[in-house]
Design a protein around this motif. Structure first.
Motif, PDB file in Angstrom:
ATOM      1  N   UNK A  69       0.976  -0.957   0.086  1.00  0.00           N
ATOM      2  CA  UNK A  69       0.102   0.027  -0.048  1.00  0.00           C
ATOM      3  C   UNK A  69       0.852   1.241   0.165  1.00  0.00           C
ATOM      4  N   UNK A  70       0.705   2.059  -0.936  1.00  0.00           N
ATOM      5  CA  UNK A  70       1.458   3.446  -1.173  1.00  0.00           C
ATOM      6  C   UNK A  70       1.045   4.316  -1.496  1.00  0.00           C
ATOM      7  N   UNK A  71       1.500   5.645  -1.325  1.00  0.00           N
ATOM      8  CA  UNK A  71       0.815   6.909  -1.579  1.00  0.00           C
ATOM      9  C   UNK A  71       1.120   7.117  -2.904  1.00  0.00           C
ATOM     10  N   UNK A  72       0.320   8.062  -3.643  1.00  0.00           N
ATOM     11  CA  UNK A  72       0.670   8.227  -5.071  1.00  0.00           C
ATOM     12  C   UNK A  72       2.136   8.526  -5.609  1.00  0.00           C
ATOM     13  N   UNK A  73       2.626   9.382  -4.746  1.00  0.00           N
ATOM     14  CA  UNK A  73       4.221   9.868  -5.173  1.00  0.00           C
ATOM     15  C   UNK A  73       5.065   8.838  -5.246  1.00  0.00           C
ATOM     16  N   UNK A  74       4.922   7.696  -4.592  1.00  0.00           N
ATOM     17  CA  UNK A  74       6.069   6.618  -4.680  1.00  0.00           C
ATOM     18  C   UNK A  74       6.230   5.985  -5.958  1.00  0.00           C
ATOM     19  N   UNK A  75       5.510   5.389  -6.833  1.00  0.00           N
ATOM     20  CA  UNK A  75       5.849   4.977  -7.896  1.00  0.00           C
ATOM     21  C   UNK A  75       6.623   5.992  -8.959  1.00  0.00           C
ATOM     22  N   UNK A  76       6.589   7.622  -8.906  1.00  0.00           N
ATOM     23  CA  UNK A  76       7.343   8.350  -9.611  1.00  0.00           C
ATOM     24  C   UNK A  76       8.443   8.540  -9.108  1.00  0.00           C
ATOM     25  N   UNK A  77       8.702   8.573  -7.391  1.00  0.00           N
ATOM     26  CA  UNK A  77       9.899   8.537  -6.905  1.00  0.00           C
ATOM     27  C   UNK A  77      10.755   7.383  -7.458  1.00  0.00           C
ATOM     28  N   UNK A  78      10.139   6.316  -7.496  1.00  0.00           N
ATOM     29  CA  UNK A  78      11.158   4.949  -7.962  1.00  0.00           C
ATOM     30  C   UNK A  78      11.244   4.880  -9.458  1.00  0.00           C
ATOM     31  N   UNK A  79      10.815   5.998  -9.911  1.00  0.00           N
ATOM     32  CA  UNK A  79      10.852   6.103 -11.666  1.00  0.00           C
ATOM     33  C   UNK A  79      10.609   4.469 -12.395  1.00  0.00           C
ATOM     34  N   UNK A  80       9.392   4.038 -11.721  1.00  0.00           N
ATOM     35  CA  UNK A  80       8.816   2.778 -12.457  1.00  0.00           C
ATOM     36  C   UNK A  80       8.751   2.947 -14.058  1.00  0.00           C
ATOM     37  N   UNK A  81       9.185   2.083 -14.793  1.00  0.00           N
ATOM     38  CA  UNK A  81       8.986   1.992 -16.495  1.00  0.00           C
ATOM     39  C   UNK A  81       7.775   1.449 -16.763  1.00  0.00           C
ATOM     40  N   UNK A  82       7.015   2.533 -17.000  1.00  0.00           N
ATOM     41  CA  UNK A  82       5.452   2.003 -17.334  1.00  0.00           C
ATOM     42  C   UNK A  82       5.393   1.563 -18.922  1.00  0.00           C
ATOM     43  N   UNK A  83       4.794   0.331 -18.842  1.00  0.00           N
ATOM     44  CA  UNK A  83       4.631  -0.308 -20.206  1.00  0.00           C
ATOM     45  C   UNK A  83       3.218  -0.016 -20.731  1.00  0.00           C
ATOM     46  N   UNK A  84       2.377   0.221 -19.846  1.00  0.00           N
ATOM     47  CA  UNK A  84       0.918   0.665 -20.048  1.00  0.00           C
ATOM     48  C   UNK A  84       0.572   1.693 -18.920  1.00  0.00           C
ATOM     49  N   UNK A  85      -0.309   2.417 -19.189  1.00  0.00           N
ATOM     50  CA  UNK A  85      -0.891   3.118 -18.266  1.00  0.00           C
ATOM     51  C   UNK A  85      -0.295   4.292 -17.600  1.00  0.00           C
ATOM     52  N   UNK A  86      -0.606   5.029 -16.590  1.00  0.00           N
ATOM     53  CA  UNK A  86      -0.273   6.278 -15.968  1.00  0.00           C
ATOM     54  C   UNK A  86       0.460   5.835 -14.517  1.00  0.00           C
ATOM     55  N   UNK A  87       1.736   6.479 -14.430  1.00  0.00           N
ATOM     56  CA  UNK A  87       2.361   6.258 -13.176  1.00  0.00           C
ATOM     57  C   UNK A  87       1.837   6.811 -12.078  1.00  0.00           C
ATOM     58  N   UNK A  88       1.154   7.734 -12.346  1.00  0.00           N
ATOM     59  CA  UNK A  88       0.228   8.726 -11.396  1.00  0.00           C
ATOM     60  C   UNK A  88      -1.186   8.030 -10.903  1.00  0.00           C
ATOM     61  N   UNK A  89      -1.349   6.980 -11.526  1.00  0.00           N
ATOM     62  CA  UNK A  89      -2.822   6.509 -11.447  1.00  0.00           C
ATOM     63  C   UNK A  89      -3.310   6.022 -10.019  1.00  0.00           C
ATOM     64  N   UNK A  90      -2.317   6.031  -8.908  1.00  0.00           N
ATOM     65  CA  UNK A  90      -2.738   5.602  -7.585  1.00  0.00           C
ATOM     66  C   UNK A  90      -3.400   6.716  -6.933  1.00  0.00           C
ATOM     67  N   UNK A  91      -3.612   7.878  -7.575  1.00  0.00           N
ATOM     68  CA  UNK A  91      -4.009   9.192  -6.915  1.00  0.00           C
ATOM     69  C   UNK A  91      -5.685   8.592  -6.981  1.00  0.00           C
ATOM     70  N   UNK A  92      -6.229   7.671  -7.779  1.00  0.00           N
ATOM     71  CA  UNK A  92      -7.617   7.059  -7.718  1.00  0.00           C
ATOM     72  C   UNK A  92      -7.466   5.878  -6.560  1.00  0.00           C
ATOM     73  N   UNK A  93      -8.140   5.793  -5.598  1.00  0.00           N
ATOM     74  CA  UNK A  93      -8.221   4.920  -4.575  1.00  0.00           C
ATOM     75  C   UNK A  93      -8.640   3.537  -5.165  1.00  0.00           C
ATOM     76  N   UNK A  94      -9.267   3.237  -6.406  1.00  0.00           N
ATOM     77  CA  UNK A  94      -9.850   1.932  -6.904  1.00  0.00           C
ATOM     78  C   UNK A  94      -8.900   1.287  -7.857  1.00  0.00           C
ATOM     79  N   UNK A  95      -7.482   1.876  -7.962  1.00  0.00           N
ATOM     80  CA  UNK A  95      -6.621   1.700  -9.090  1.00  0.00           C
ATOM     81  C   UNK A  95      -5.556   0.628  -8.331  1.00  0.00           C
TER      82      UNK A  95
END
Length: 794
Positions: free
Chosen positions: A119-145
């Protein structure tokens, strides 16, 4: 000219096949070891560098002092996050809370798997610079994602497009796939995080997490930060270290400070002492780096020894070359060319050995996923430099030594190498066996320490027990029914539930008070909530008092303490005494012998056992002895499927979980033993070559001695005693060196074995035996030779 050098070098290699094999094979083994260790060190040093913000990312650590001891850990309180965001916005670019990497049941249709996620706050994926193959790295701002790794996406959906599909987590919550990111490499701390889920949903679903938003003394979470600059860590740590104490009471909550731990130090410098970094795996990097250097040095020593030992054989060649006009520079180039050719052949063989050993042996032993980076030009540049350096170092002494011979003396037959000509070879042999004996002693001590910890009484019987995480709501509230159905299968002796497994203590609490307690003391206890049958299931040993029982309705306000907890309280007659905690009075009903639930190398933590079925999340099952394990598991799986139909039957063997506590030390011991064996092999190859040369050099002397009546034993001892002297000198140097190094290493463990005298005796005797075994073949062969043939060689 260079072509002639190569032709002569190849001719000499063919004429001396035995020595050529020893040189090439010995060097290749040494280079292979150095290459493996180099790749291992590179993997260690490059941990987490896959994250682009590697240099500015960090984790907030908490340093607390309890029971007179200071400890630093990763667990922090939730309100600290908001405090840093609001009051220090210029110091932090991003701040993100996160849970631990928990196991969850994730399902799509009939595909159900147990995977770790956070469980993480939405900023963590951006901080870790995940290499997105599909979708949006900021998607966790939506609680259902939810964000999934590529590998998890494939096993859940196959070739289907995962985007916007619903996955079910822990049989209760649906999440929409809002992104798929590339799997993080094995040398990333987040490698095992298969998915990220929104922090806001965590707060909404878990009431205790929601309540923790205002609790400064509830340290159950992780906090990651991103700074503006990589050199800001110390400055900001000094600025924020006292933030928790502005919200805590030192008299009741203890002293607490926070510090920022840079990501670049997570893996290699993860050990703390008195709130400061004190070491970690960096010690192993230095250790194996030194071992790799010495093993390669041993191989180079072999080359130098054998080359200089055969110098008299090539003395006439040098004399003739000088007589017909060869300059010393040309002779040096000739011998260096020969050296480089041998090293090049050894390098090719070393690459083959490394390529064969990585996937089948080394990676499994070292718990790595290393491969040779053939496509990396830096790798080849290092290899070429490495080969040239090794060739020049290995060939430098023989080249300069051989080229210095005076041609007149050599051709007149008056050349003598002198009584000190063999001194460098003797020194090098001493160095070889000093290193080898030190490695032997080190390997024995490491395994002795592991066995010492393994033989420590653990206070319970871990054989035949399995543990199951209660990941889904279906497993809660059915304790008696589940236990009865399991026992009816005939495969289960007993079952219990608890808030921690027998191999860990998940909760630590303060706030305890009792009669006679020092009012200034703030003791810290481990807390484990258990069901009635926990003691009977794990077979703990009651020292005083009694176990929890259904016959006593008051046991929900009763405590069982381990010996360490009783020692901490100082109570002389603890049974029946009252302890105040959480505004309740608890009665001590029993004392159990200490259970080793955490590190087997550390003192036992003072631990309190109580009954609160709302806290339990681990099921422990003791299988009935005498039945095959596979048959028992086949009988109990349908029971769990009946109570928890939407989840796979995942379990862990308790003895295997306990064995994992020794993995790091065992891995070091096994690697050290492999390197020790290879060091001895290389040293023995050199001894074999030198013994062969000495036997050949003293052929006439041996023939004369046999004619005069010398026995085979006399001749064997004559040829062997010089080598034994050198090895004894090596042992005398290696023993105190190893004692000093290993004494310091053992200081890292509070529960440690002693360095026994027999370790040095066994290591020394082993080195002497190996030397005799290596030298004896050549010595006895020479002693058994026909003296007539030896004396006719003139």
């Amino acid at each position: 000219m260079f072509q002639n050098y190569i032709k002569i070098a190849l001719r000499n290699l063919r004429q001396n096949k035995g020595f050529s094999f020893i040189n090439i094979f010995g060097l290749s083994v040494g280079m292979a070891v150095a290459m493996l260790i180099g790749l291992w060190i590179y993997d260690e040093l490059s941990f987490d560098t896959c994250h682009e913000n590697y240099e500015t990312l960090g984790q907030v650590m908490t340093t607390q002092t309890f029971n007179g001891e200071t400890g630093t850990g990763q667990a922090v309180a939730i309100p600290l996050s908001e405090e840093l965001k609001i009051k220090y916005p210029k110091d932090f670019r991003k701040v993100a809370m996160a849970s631990w990497n928990f196991g969850h049941i994730i399902a799509y249709g009939e595909n159900k798997f147990s995977k770790d996620g956070m469980w993480v706050q939405p900023e963590l994926p951006e901080m870790l610079t995940l290499k997105m193959l599909k979708g949006n790295i900021k998607a966790l701002s939506d609680p259902s994602s939810i964000l999934l790794t590529e590998s998890l996406s494939k096993i859940l959906f196959g070739e289907l497009d995962p985007m916007n599909k619903l996955v079910k987590l822990d049989n209760k919550t649906f999440f929409k796939v809002a992104g798929v990111y590339k799997d993080l490499p094995y040398n990333s701390e987040f490698h095992n995080s298969n998915f990220f889920i929104p922090w806001d949903k965590y707060l909404a679903e878990q009431q205790w997490v929601k309540n923790s938003q205002t609790e400064w003394n509830n340290h159950s979470f992780q906090l990651f930060v991103q700074l503006n600059r990589s050199d800001d860590f110390e400055r900001i740590t000094a600025k924020i270290k006292d933030v928790p104490m502005k919200h805590l009471n030192a008299a009741t909550d203890g002293k607490e400070e926070i510090l920022l731990h840079p990501m670049c130090e997570w893996h290699l410098r993860s050990e703390f002492k008195n709130g400061h970094i004190s070491g970690g795996r960096i010690q192993f990097v230095w250790l194996f780096g030194i071992i790799g250097t010495f093993v390669l040095l041993l191989a180079c020593i072999n080359f130098m020894n054998l080359s200089t030992a055969r110098s008299e054989k090539r003395a006439k060649e040098v004399g003739v070359r000088k007589a017909i006009g060869s300059e010393r520079r040309q002779l040096i180039n000739q011998f260096l060319s020969e050296s480089l050719l041998v090293v090049f052949m050894a390098f090719v063989l070393a690459v083959i050995l490394v390529q064969l050993s990585l996937p089948t042996f080394f990676n499994e032993l070292a718990d790595k996923k290393i491969s040779i980076p053939f496509g990396n030009p830096v790798f080849w540049l290092i290899c070429i430099s490495f080969t040239l350096f090794t060739g020049l170092v290995s060939g430098s002494y023989p080249a300069f030594y051989l080229s210095s011979f005076e041609p007149v003396k050599v051709l007149k037959g008056t050349f003598r190498v002198g009584k000190y000509a063999s001194l460098p070879r003797k020194i090098l042999v001493v160095v070889q066996f000093t290193v080898s004996v030190t490695l032997i002693i080190g390997t024995i001590i490491v395994f002795k320490q592991i066995q010492y910890a393994k033989s420590r009484p653990v206070g319970y019987n871990r054989e035949g027990m399995i543990s199951i995480n209660m990941n889904t709501p279906e497993l809660y509230g059915h304790y008696d029914a589940l236990r009865n159905d399991l026992i009816k299968t005939g495969a289960v002796e007993n079952m219990a539930e608890s808030s921690s497994p027998t191999t860990g203590v998940y909760s630590n609490q303060i706030g305890f008070d009792w009669k006679g307690k020092d009012p200034n003391a703030i003791p810290l206890f481990g807390i484990v909530s258990v069901s009635w049958d926990f003691g009977k299931t794990v077979h703990w040993k009651i020292k005083e008092g009694r176990d929890f029982s259904r016959d006593y309705g008051t046991d929900t306000l009763s405590l069982i303490l381990n010996e360490a907890a009783i020692k901490l309280t100082g109570l002389k007659n603890p049974i029946g005494e009252t302890i105040k905690w959480n505004d309740k009075k608890w009665k001590i009903i029993g004392i159990v012998k200490d259970l080793v639930m955490e590190s087997p190398f550390r003192p036992i933590k003072p631990t309190v056992f109580l009954m609160n079925m709302e806290w339990v999340n681990i099921i422990t099952v003791r299988l009935k002895p005498g039945l095959p394990v596979r048959e028992s598991l086949a009988k109990i799986e349908p029971v769990f499927k009946r109570f928890n139909p939407g989840s796979p039957f995942d379990y862990n063997f308790v003895d295997e979980e306990y064995a994992k506590k020794f993995q790091s030390e065992e891995r070091v011991g096994k690697l050290a033993s492999v390197f020790a064996v290879l060091a001895i092999l290389i040293s023995c190859l050199g001894l074999f070559g030198l013994a062969s040369f000495m036997a050949e050099q003293r052929t006439k002397e041996i023939g004369v001695r046999k004619v005069l009546g010398a026995s085979v034993f006399n001749l064997w001892s004559l040829l062997s005693k010089d080598f034994i002297k050198l090895v004894v000198i090596s042992i005398l140097i290696a023993a105190p060196s190893a004692y000093f190094l290993l004494s310091n290493w053992l200081q890292n463990y509070e529960y440690r074995s002693e360095i026994s005298w027999w370790v040095f005796l066994v290591s020394g005797a082993g080195a002497i035996f190996i030397t005799l075994a290596t030298v004896s073949y050549q010595a006895i062969s020479a002693a058994l030779a026909n003296p007539v043939k030896s004396l006719r060689t003139e």
